[in-house]
Design a protein around this motif. Structure first.
Motif, PDB file in Angstrom:
ATOM      1  N   ILE B  99       0.873  -1.183   0.000  1.00  0.00           N
ATOM      2  CA  ILE B  99       0.000   0.000   0.000  1.00  0.00           C
ATOM      3  C   ILE B  99       0.905   1.226   0.000  1.00  0.00           C
ATOM      4  N   ALA B 104      -1.863   5.506   2.622  1.00  0.00           N
ATOM      5  CA  ALA B 104      -2.233   4.888   3.902  1.00  0.00           C
ATOM      6  C   ALA B 104      -2.316   5.939   5.006  1.00  0.00           C
ATOM      7  N   TYR B 147     -11.195  -1.865  16.244  1.00  0.00           N
ATOM      8  CA  TYR B 147     -10.149  -2.301  15.305  1.00  0.00           C
ATOM      9  C   TYR B 147     -10.792  -2.811  14.008  1.00  0.00           C
ATOM     10  N   GLU B 148     -11.810  -3.652  14.181  1.00  0.00           N
ATOM     11  CA  GLU B 148     -12.490  -4.244  13.019  1.00  0.00           C
ATOM     12  C   GLU B 148     -13.188  -3.152  12.198  1.00  0.00           C
ATOM     13  N   LEU B 151     -10.621  -1.157  10.272  1.00  0.00           N
ATOM     14  CA  LEU B 151     -10.104  -1.867   9.100  1.00  0.00           C
ATOM     15  C   LEU B 151     -11.143  -1.891   7.983  1.00  0.00           C
ATOM     16  N   ASN B 152     -12.403  -2.114   8.329  1.00  0.00           N
ATOM     17  CA  ASN B 152     -13.481  -2.096   7.339  1.00  0.00           C
ATOM     18  C   ASN B 152     -13.548  -0.743   6.638  1.00  0.00           C
ATOM     19  N   LEU B 154     -11.193   1.405   6.346  1.00  0.00           N
ATOM     20  CA  LEU B 154      -9.988   1.566   5.523  1.00  0.00           C
ATOM     21  C   LEU B 154     -10.156   0.816   4.196  1.00  0.00           C
ATOM     22  N   ARG B 155     -10.697  -0.403   4.268  1.00  0.00           N
ATOM     23  CA  ARG B 155     -10.855  -1.215   3.066  1.00  0.00           C
ATOM     24  C   ARG B 155     -11.802  -0.523   2.073  1.00  0.00           C
ATOM     25  N   LEU B 158     -10.066   2.344   0.561  1.00  0.00           N
ATOM     26  CA  LEU B 158      -9.073   1.891  -0.421  1.00  0.00           C
ATOM     27  C   LEU B 158      -9.758   1.463  -1.720  1.00  0.00           C
TER      28      LEU B 158
END
Lengths: 191, 175
Positions: B99, B104, B147-148, B151-152, B154-155, B158
């Protein structure tokens, strides 16, 4: 950096992949290096130690000052209570003979340049405890006759010095007769 | 007097200072973050005995130090919004990165502060969820959820970013 175990939580594999990809990114190194950091640590520690030493020295100085001052003040206080003010007693000796006798007794104690007509300075101090107690015992045993004779004028017949024998002074008075308070009275005596 | 071996301190500094600095940058700028990290090591040096979990201990101290530096909630909020967009780059860019480092950092900066904190602690701090939860002052489940969710988010961002870039690439390919 990220370890793979999920601590009992199930994470979506896609999210795990994303986390792994993110973990491969290296955070920027801080501006200071290891040596600079250790130098700063040492300096901070030294500053702290210096502050501690200064504080300890100040405390020790205050304690020492108190430890020295308190006993000195106590000593001064005690000395002022014991000695008090010197008292001067002066007066003519009863006769030349007695004066010369006294001068011969105290002559050794006088300073060389002292004049004989100067009043003798007596430092008021308690008589020796033994004399006081002996005198007390004698008074209790023999009555007031045992007391030394007072001068008629109220002034001392001679200058007294500490250590003078007040007990065995010769008296020229007739022995004191105790008044009879109880018991038969003689017919001619007034009651 | 130092109770912890200076060599150990140096090793810890080399190992943990980048992630600690990255963590502190959520609240303060890059320069202040380095100061906060250094202060944390000074505090560590003053400890009479070595903490049980040094890394987690350092992250907690850095968190407290960084938050106390912000002084006001408004300033803290401003730093949270500005992270990743101002100052020195939080990541070192390398050719083999999966990445892009700047992307990021940018995406992390757009995340919610709590989610970003959980991700930084877990991914770059390498802490377990127990330690993440203890550092953030929440339960382990809450730490995992943040945290989850982070990340979701972020995904998704992205993916959005890739979709936005793809037409441009395809256009350029057509040309």
């Amino acid at each position: 950096m990220q370890d793979q175990h999920t601590d009992g939580f199930d994470l979506d594999p896609a999210l795990n992949e994303l986390a792994s990809a993110l973990g491969r990114l290296e955070p920027a190194t801080p501006s200071g290096d290891r040596d600079a950091m250790l130098f700063e640590l040492g300096r901070a520690n030294g500053r702290r130690a210096a502050r501690r030493v200064t504080w300890c020295t100040s405390l020790a100085s205050v304690l020492l000052a108190v430890l020295v001052t308190v006993p000195v003040l106590r000593l001064l206080d005690t000395a002022s209570h014991v000695s008090g003010q010197p008292s001067v007693a002066s007066g003519p000796a009863s006769d030349a003979k007695e004066r010369s006798a006294m001068q011969s007794r105290v002559g050794a104690m006088d300073p060389p340049g002292a004049r004989s007509d100067e009043p003798v300075v007596l430092v008021s101090s308690a008589p020796a405890p033994s004399s006081v107690f002996v005198l007390r015992q004698r008074v209790l045993r023999d009555g007031v006759d045992a007391l030394p004779e007072a001068s008629p004028s109220g002034l001392p017949t001679r200058n007294l010095r500490p250590g003078d024998n007040l007990i065995d002074r010769p008296t020229d008075r007739a022995p004191f007769e105790r008044p009879r308070l109880f018991g038969p009275t003689t017919p001619g005596e007034p009651s | 007097m130092t109770w912890i071996d200076p060599t150990k301190l140096g090793d810890w500094y080399e190992a943990f200072s980048p992630s600690l600095s990255l963590y502190a940058r959520q609240w303060v700028d890059a320069v202040a973050a380095d100061d906060v990290v250094q202060d944390a090591f000074v505090q560590l040096m003053r400890q009479r005995s070595e903490p049980v979990h040094v890394k987690a201990w350092l992250f907690r101290v850095v968190r407290n130090g960084a938050i106390s530096r912000t002084r006001s909630r408004r300033r803290r909020r401003r730093y949270e919004l500005a992270v990743g967009q101002a100052g020195a780059a939080p990541f070192e860019s390398r050719p083999d990165d999966l990445i892009d480092a700047r992307l990021a950092a940018s995406l992390l900066g757009e995340l919610d502060g709590e989610q970003r904190e959980a991700i930084v602690l877990r991914v770059w701090g390498g802490l377990s969820f127990d330690d993440v939860a203890a550092t953030m002052g929440v339960s382990k489940a809450t730490a995992f959820r943040r945290y989850e969710a982070g990340l979701n988010a972020l995904r998704k961002r992205l993916e959005t970013s890739c979709k936005t870039n793809t037409p441009t690439d395809s256009t350029s390919t057509r040309r």
